[in-house]
Structure formats: structure tokens, C-alpha cells
Design an enzyme around this catalytic site. Structure first.
Site, PDB file in Angstrom:
ATOM      1  N   THR A  14      26.679  -5.082  -3.633  1.00  0.00           N
ATOM      2  CA  THR A  14      25.432  -4.403  -4.020  1.00  0.00           C
ATOM      3  C   THR A  14      24.549  -4.136  -2.811  1.00  0.00           C
ATOM      4  OG1 THR A  14      25.536  -5.420  -6.195  1.00  0.00           O
ATOM      5  CG2 THR A  14      23.389  -4.612  -5.531  1.00  0.00           C
ATOM      6  N   SER A  58      32.752  -6.682  -4.714  1.00  0.00           N
ATOM      7  CA  SER A  58      33.500  -7.901  -4.357  1.00  0.00           C
ATOM      8  C   SER A  58      34.401  -8.396  -5.475  1.00  0.00           C
ATOM      9  CB  SER A  58      32.557  -9.005  -3.882  1.00  0.00           C
ATOM     10  OG  SER A  58      31.914  -9.624  -4.961  1.00  0.00           O
ATOM     11  N   THR A  91      28.004 -10.406  -4.367  1.00  0.00           N
ATOM     12  CA  THR A  91      27.761 -11.777  -4.840  1.00  0.00           C
ATOM     13  C   THR A  91      28.836 -12.284  -5.809  1.00  0.00           C
ATOM     14  OG1 THR A  91      26.334 -10.909  -6.580  1.00  0.00           O
ATOM     15  CG2 THR A  91      25.252 -11.715  -4.582  1.00  0.00           C
ATOM     16  N   ASP A  92      29.594 -11.360  -6.444  1.00  0.00           N
ATOM     17  CA  ASP A  92      30.533 -11.795  -7.491  1.00  0.00           C
ATOM     18  C   ASP A  92      31.556 -12.815  -6.989  1.00  0.00           C
ATOM     19  OD1 ASP A  92      29.207 -10.121  -9.186  1.00  0.00           O
ATOM     20  OD2 ASP A  92      30.836  -8.665  -9.439  1.00  0.00           O
TER      21      ASP A  92
HETATM   22  N1  ASP Z   1      29.257  -6.486  -8.261  1.00  0.00           N
HETATM   23  C1  ASP Z   1      28.581  -6.778  -7.019  1.00  0.00           C
HETATM   24  C2  ASP Z   1      29.617  -7.309  -6.035  1.00  0.00           C
HETATM   25  O1  ASP Z   1      29.969  -8.451  -6.128  1.00  0.00           O
HETATM   26  C3  ASP Z   1      27.476  -7.740  -7.223  1.00  0.00           C
HETATM   27  C4  ASP Z   1      26.612  -8.008  -6.016  1.00  0.00           C
HETATM   28  O2  ASP Z   1      26.927  -7.685  -4.900  1.00  0.00           O
HETATM   29  O3  ASP Z   1      25.531  -8.607  -6.189  1.00  0.00           O
HETATM   30  O4  ASP Z   1      30.092  -6.596  -5.212  1.00  0.00           O
END
Ligand code: ASP
Length: 329
Positions: A14, A58, A91-92
Site C-alpha cells: 500500500t 504483499s 503489511t499483509d
Molecule cells: N494489501 C497490502 C499489501 O500487503 C496491504 C498493505 O500494504 O498495507 O501489500
């Protein structure tokens, strides 16, 4: 004047996403240069060098990619002119990538992962704050020897302990049972404690075919059976409480161990270790007597990463047991 040289490696997430006007979804699209340029004040702390490793959500990050990324990081850490590394990530699966990187290097130089919950173009974005904080941590002498860190929302977490806890909030990262290592307060980086359970596993390869299975009341073991049939080279079972399984699942687990598949036991609880203090046909004691490996206080997803790496180093069950259980007694 900047005195430090920091390598920034981008992987997506993100933190690098913008809204697509047609689909109305957010997609990885910001370049590494756009990210760095969004925080001109970084220049006061560091000269940065950019490596664009990937630009993906991710959820698409695989163990093999994490391993390649770890190799790249080790190469950069070996450079005399480099003081620290910042990696931007989604974050995932951030907690998994961070932990694999941590297991695979023993450099004292700060290695810092950061991310964002609000996209690059969101009016309330957390991208610049988190990226800037990560650079400050990578530059901080107090962070040498601390291991791989994850910085978000002005908190510094240990790669081994951190978890994503909230689907949408900027305060998503926590280290349940431990708390952060420290904080970033304006230009000050404060370390309150260090994780003493950090390990280095110098694996030259990995075994990605390790499956993670979560237990629930009444589990009949059919997923464990399926995992074995589909060729799993290792299993991690996120058991109940102290590390117990419903009897049919325990029986299937013991069958798997008998076929020589390493099985690591963790808990679906957020805090505490597994230990075989319960008797009974699905109790942790019986499972351990049958050869299950205690995963200690690791989350299921981190125990899986550790098994993926450990299987690249050793294959004997006794050796794997040593790697997992040496910190338990
Ligand atoms: N879906 C995103 C990822 O993990 C979530 C994030 O980056 O906060 O790439």
C-alpha cells in the site's frame, strides 16, 4: 549534512499504491523514486540509494522471493560504504518477510522494514511519516546490533515478534506479549529493550513446501491428511491453547510424523508458549512424545518461515528439534 548511506529497497504494498480511477481499487503504481522524493527531509539524514526489487501487493510475496530479497540484503550489508537498509513492503505478509530476513543475516547494521496502511495518494496517508521514521532508525547508531526491525506508526518492533493485528488501522502492528522495542519521537530514536531470542540460520537454500494448518473445535484431521498426501515437506499446526489438538487431528498428526514429515506445533493464542502439560489423546504431551516439535512462542506463520529456512539447513528430525527447541529450556 547527511553522513549515512542507506539502501532503500522497494517491494510494493500500500505504501506504493495509488487509486485507479477506472477500477476504484488501489494498485501498486508509485515508483521507488516517487516514494523517496515524497520526503525531501530524508536528505538531512542519509544519502539514499534505490533498488526496486518488485512492486506487488504483499499477498503475492512468496518464500522464494523473500529468500532472494534476503540474499540481496546480505549483499548490500556486506558493502563497507552502506550503513543500513530500509525495505518498503506491504503489511499483509510483512511479518513473514521480516522474520526470514532476520533469520538469514547476522550483520549489526540496522535492517528496517516499513509499510503503510493508507495509499501514497490518500489525503491522510501514513507513507511519508513511516518512510522517514524507517530511515531515521536505519541511521541510528543505537539500532546497531538490534536485528531486523519493523517501523510503523512511530513504533519499532522486532521482526521475530511483530504481527499485523488490524485490517485497516494505521496502528496495525503490535508485538503481542512483548510490546515494541522502542519508538521514534521526532528526530530521536529510542530503544527500550532488545529481543534476546534472535537467531541466525545460515541456510544457503530453503524448502518452501511447508504448510500451515489452523485447528478449531472438532477438527477431524482431514486437512492434515490432505497436506501429507499433497507432498508437504513440513507442517506447522496452530493448535489450541497450550498446544492441544482434537483427538482425530492428533491421530492424523502422529501418522504424519511417522512418515518422517517434520511437524511443528504452535498455538492459535496470541501470547505464550506451547508446552505439553496436558495429558489425553490430543494433549501436547502425547504429541511431543510422538515427535512433534514445539514452536515455542512463535506465531504459526513465523514458525512456518523458520521451518522453511531450517529445512534448507538440516533435514534430520533431531537436528530440526534442536533448532526449534534449544531456547525452550
Ligand atoms: N494489501 C497490502 C499489501 O500487503 C496491504 C498493505 O500494504 O498495507 O501489500
Amino acid at each position: 549534512m547527511a553522513t549515512k548511506r542507506i539502501v532503500v529497497i522497494t517491494t510494493g504494498g500500500t505504501i506504493a499504491m495509488k487509486r485507479d480511477i477506472h477500477s476504484q481499487t488501489i494498485e501498486p503504481s508509485a515508483s521507488g523514486k516517487e516514494l523517496i522524493d515524497s520526503v525531501p527531509d530524508i536528505k538531512q539524514f542519509a544519502d539514499t540509494e534505490l533498488i526496486e526489487f518488485a512492486n506487488i501487493d504483499s499477498s503475492e510475496m512468496s518464500p522464494q522471493m523473500m529468500f532472494e530479497l534476503s540474499r540481496l540484503i546480505r549483499k548490500q550489508l556486506a558493502r563497507q560504504d552502506v550503513d543500513g537498509i530500509v525495505i518498503t513492503h506491504g503489511t499483509d505478509t510483512l511479518e513473514e518477510t521480516a522474520y526470514m530476513i532476520d533469520l538469514l543475516h547476522d550483520s549489526p547494521k540496522p535492517v528496517v522494514l516499513t509499510a503503510a496502511m493508507r495509499s501514497f495518494d490518500d489525503p491522510g496517508t501514513d507513507v511519508p511519516t513511516n518512510l522517514f521514521a524507517a530511515v531515521k532508525v536505519a541511521c541510528a547508531d543505537v539500532c546497531r546490533g538490534v536485528g531486523t526491525m519493523v517501523v510503523m506508526n512511530d513504533e519499532i518492533h522486532a521482526a521475530r515478534e511483530v504481527r499485523k493485528t488490524y485490517t485497516s488501522n494505521v496502528a496495525t502492528l503490535e508485538s503481542p506479549g512483548y510490546g515494541p522495542l522502542g519508538i521514534v519521537d521526532e528526530d530521536h530514536v529510542i530503544i527500550y529493550r532488545q529481543s534476546l531470542t534472535r537467531e541466525f540460520l545460515p541456510a544457503k537454500k530453503i524448502e518452501p513446501k511447508v504448510m500451515l494448518l489452523k485447528m478449531s473445535a472438532g477438527d477431524d484431521g482431514s486437512l492434515i491428511k490432505f497436506a501429507v498426501k499433497s507432498g508437504a515437506k513440513g507442517l506447522v499446526i496452530e493448535g489450541l491453547g497450550r498446544g492441544n489438538l482434537p483427538t482425530p487431528a492428533a491421530e492424523e498428526t502422529i501418522r504424519a510424523i511417522k512418515t518422517n514429515i517434520p511437524v511443528v506445533l504452535t498455538s492459535r493464542c496470541f501470547k505464550g508458549r506451547v508446552l505439553g502439560i496436558y495429558g489425553g489423546s490430543g494433549g501436547g504431551k502425547k504429541l511431543h512424545d510422538a515427535g512433534i516439535i514445539y514452536g515455542g512462542d512463535l506465531s504459526g506463520q513465523k514458525a512456518r518461515i523458520k521451518l522453511i529456512v531450517a529445512l534448507g539447513l538440516v533435514s534430520q528430525l533431531t537436528e530440526l528439534k534442536k533448532i526449534f527447541e534449544r531456547q525452550m529450556y
